[in-house]
Design a protein around this motif. Structure first.
Motif, PDB file in Angstrom:
ATOM      1  N   CYS A 169      64.973  39.694   9.693  1.00  0.00           N
ATOM      2  CA  CYS A 169      64.782  40.246   8.356  1.00  0.00           C
ATOM      3  C   CYS A 169      63.379  40.838   8.185  1.00  0.00           C
ATOM      4  O   CYS A 169      62.382  40.190   8.498  1.00  0.00           O
ATOM      5  CB  CYS A 169      65.005  39.153   7.324  1.00  0.00           C
ATOM      6  N   THR A 170      63.324  42.066   7.676  1.00  0.00           N
ATOM      7  CA  THR A 170      62.039  42.718   7.433  1.00  0.00           C
ATOM      8  C   THR A 170      61.767  42.909   5.943  1.00  0.00           C
ATOM      9  O   THR A 170      60.654  43.258   5.561  1.00  0.00           O
ATOM     10  CB  THR A 170      61.982  44.096   8.121  1.00  0.00           C
ATOM     11  N   ASP A 171      62.735  42.665   5.101  1.00  0.00           N
ATOM     12  CA  ASP A 171      62.606  42.804   3.656  1.00  0.00           C
ATOM     13  C   ASP A 171      62.162  41.460   3.067  1.00  0.00           C
ATOM     14  O   ASP A 171      62.835  40.447   3.248  1.00  0.00           O
ATOM     15  CB  ASP A 171      63.948  43.239   3.057  1.00  0.00           C
ATOM     16  N   ASP A 172      61.026  41.439   2.354  1.00  0.00           N
ATOM     17  CA  ASP A 172      60.477  40.183   1.822  1.00  0.00           C
ATOM     18  C   ASP A 172      61.393  39.508   0.812  1.00  0.00           C
ATOM     19  O   ASP A 172      61.501  38.282   0.794  1.00  0.00           O
ATOM     20  CB  ASP A 172      59.107  40.429   1.184  1.00  0.00           C
ATOM     21  N   ARG A 173      62.052  40.287  -0.039  1.00  0.00           N
ATOM     22  CA  ARG A 173      62.961  39.697  -1.038  1.00  0.00           C
ATOM     23  C   ARG A 173      64.175  39.071  -0.364  1.00  0.00           C
ATOM     24  O   ARG A 173      64.620  37.993  -0.746  1.00  0.00           O
ATOM     25  CB  ARG A 173      63.381  40.756  -2.049  1.00  0.00           C
ATOM     26  N   GLN A 174      64.711  39.751   0.631  1.00  0.00           N
ATOM     27  CA  GLN A 174      65.854  39.197   1.347  1.00  0.00           C
ATOM     28  C   GLN A 174      65.449  37.957   2.131  1.00  0.00           C
ATOM     29  O   GLN A 174      66.188  36.985   2.193  1.00  0.00           O
ATOM     30  CB  GLN A 174      66.466  40.247   2.265  1.00  0.00           C
ATOM     31  N   LYS A 175      64.254  37.983   2.716  1.00  0.00           N
ATOM     32  CA  LYS A 175      63.776  36.818   3.458  1.00  0.00           C
ATOM     33  C   LYS A 175      63.615  35.617   2.526  1.00  0.00           C
ATOM     34  O   LYS A 175      64.003  34.500   2.874  1.00  0.00           O
ATOM     35  CB  LYS A 175      62.462  37.128   4.164  1.00  0.00           C
ATOM     36  N   ALA A 176      63.081  35.830   1.332  1.00  0.00           N
ATOM     37  CA  ALA A 176      62.945  34.746   0.352  1.00  0.00           C
ATOM     38  C   ALA A 176      64.315  34.195  -0.037  1.00  0.00           C
ATOM     39  O   ALA A 176      64.493  32.977  -0.156  1.00  0.00           O
ATOM     40  CB  ALA A 176      62.194  35.241  -0.882  1.00  0.00           C
ATOM     41  N   ALA A 177      65.289  35.087  -0.206  1.00  0.00           N
ATOM     42  CA  ALA A 177      66.651  34.657  -0.541  1.00  0.00           C
ATOM     43  C   ALA A 177      67.245  33.824   0.587  1.00  0.00           C
ATOM     44  O   ALA A 177      67.881  32.798   0.351  1.00  0.00           O
ATOM     45  CB  ALA A 177      67.531  35.875  -0.831  1.00  0.00           C
ATOM     46  N   LEU A 178      67.019  34.241   1.824  1.00  0.00           N
ATOM     47  CA  LEU A 178      67.546  33.506   2.979  1.00  0.00           C
ATOM     48  C   LEU A 178      66.859  32.150   3.144  1.00  0.00           C
ATOM     49  O   LEU A 178      67.507  31.167   3.507  1.00  0.00           O
ATOM     50  CB  LEU A 178      67.393  34.339   4.248  1.00  0.00           C
ATOM     51  N   LEU A 179      65.572  32.095   2.874  1.00  0.00           N
ATOM     52  CA  LEU A 179      64.855  30.814   2.964  1.00  0.00           C
ATOM     53  C   LEU A 179      65.374  29.834   1.918  1.00  0.00           C
ATOM     54  O   LEU A 179      65.535  28.640   2.197  1.00  0.00           O
ATOM     55  CB  LEU A 179      63.345  31.027   2.818  1.00  0.00           C
ATOM     56  N   ASP A 180      65.662  30.331   0.721  1.00  0.00           N
ATOM     57  CA  ASP A 180      66.252  29.479  -0.316  1.00  0.00           C
ATOM     58  C   ASP A 180      67.649  29.030   0.096  1.00  0.00           C
ATOM     59  O   ASP A 180      68.013  27.863  -0.065  1.00  0.00           O
ATOM     60  CB  ASP A 180      66.287  30.239  -1.637  1.00  0.00           C
TER      61      ASP A 180
END
Length: 110
Positions: A78-89
């Motif tokens: 993942c290179t998109d910060d918002r998507q990465k935050a969603a995946l971490l959650d």
């Protein structure tokens, strides 16, 4: 379009009050989570491809354990910060579900 997440101690009741079993929710990453999950093959072997972005999907603790491994791969690419935050959650909720006997992770699509 977005996907909200709720971790429940037992199977949530879709009609009526699901708050009795609610352990934790995630409501801030809906659009980003929907975008990243929409890239997955719905007919592939992975569990996350089963998530319906327009309806409800439930994972039990065994399915959460398998899906947790898929999220690790998605986070790495993942290179998109918002998507990465969603995946971490998402990974936190999947881990909690996998560690809680009888629990369910509820994906609530738009």
């Amino acid at each position: 379009m977005g996907i909200e997440l709720e971790l429940h101690s037992g199977r949530p009741v879709r009609k009526g009050s699901s708050r009795d079993t609610l352990l934790r929710g995630s409501y801030g990453h809906g659009e980003a989570l929907s975008r990243v999950l929409s890239t997955l093959d719905r007919h592939g072997s992975g569990k996350l491809g089963w998530v319906d972005p327009y309806g409800d999907t439930l994972f039990n603790e065994q399915e959460a354990q398998v899906a947790r491994q898929e999220v690790t791969t998605l986070i790495q690419g993942c290179t998109d910060d918002r998507q990465k935050a969603a995946l971490l959650d998402l990974v936190e909720l999947l881990e909690a579900c996998a560690a809680t006997p009888g629990s369910f992770l509820w994906f609530m699509g738009d």
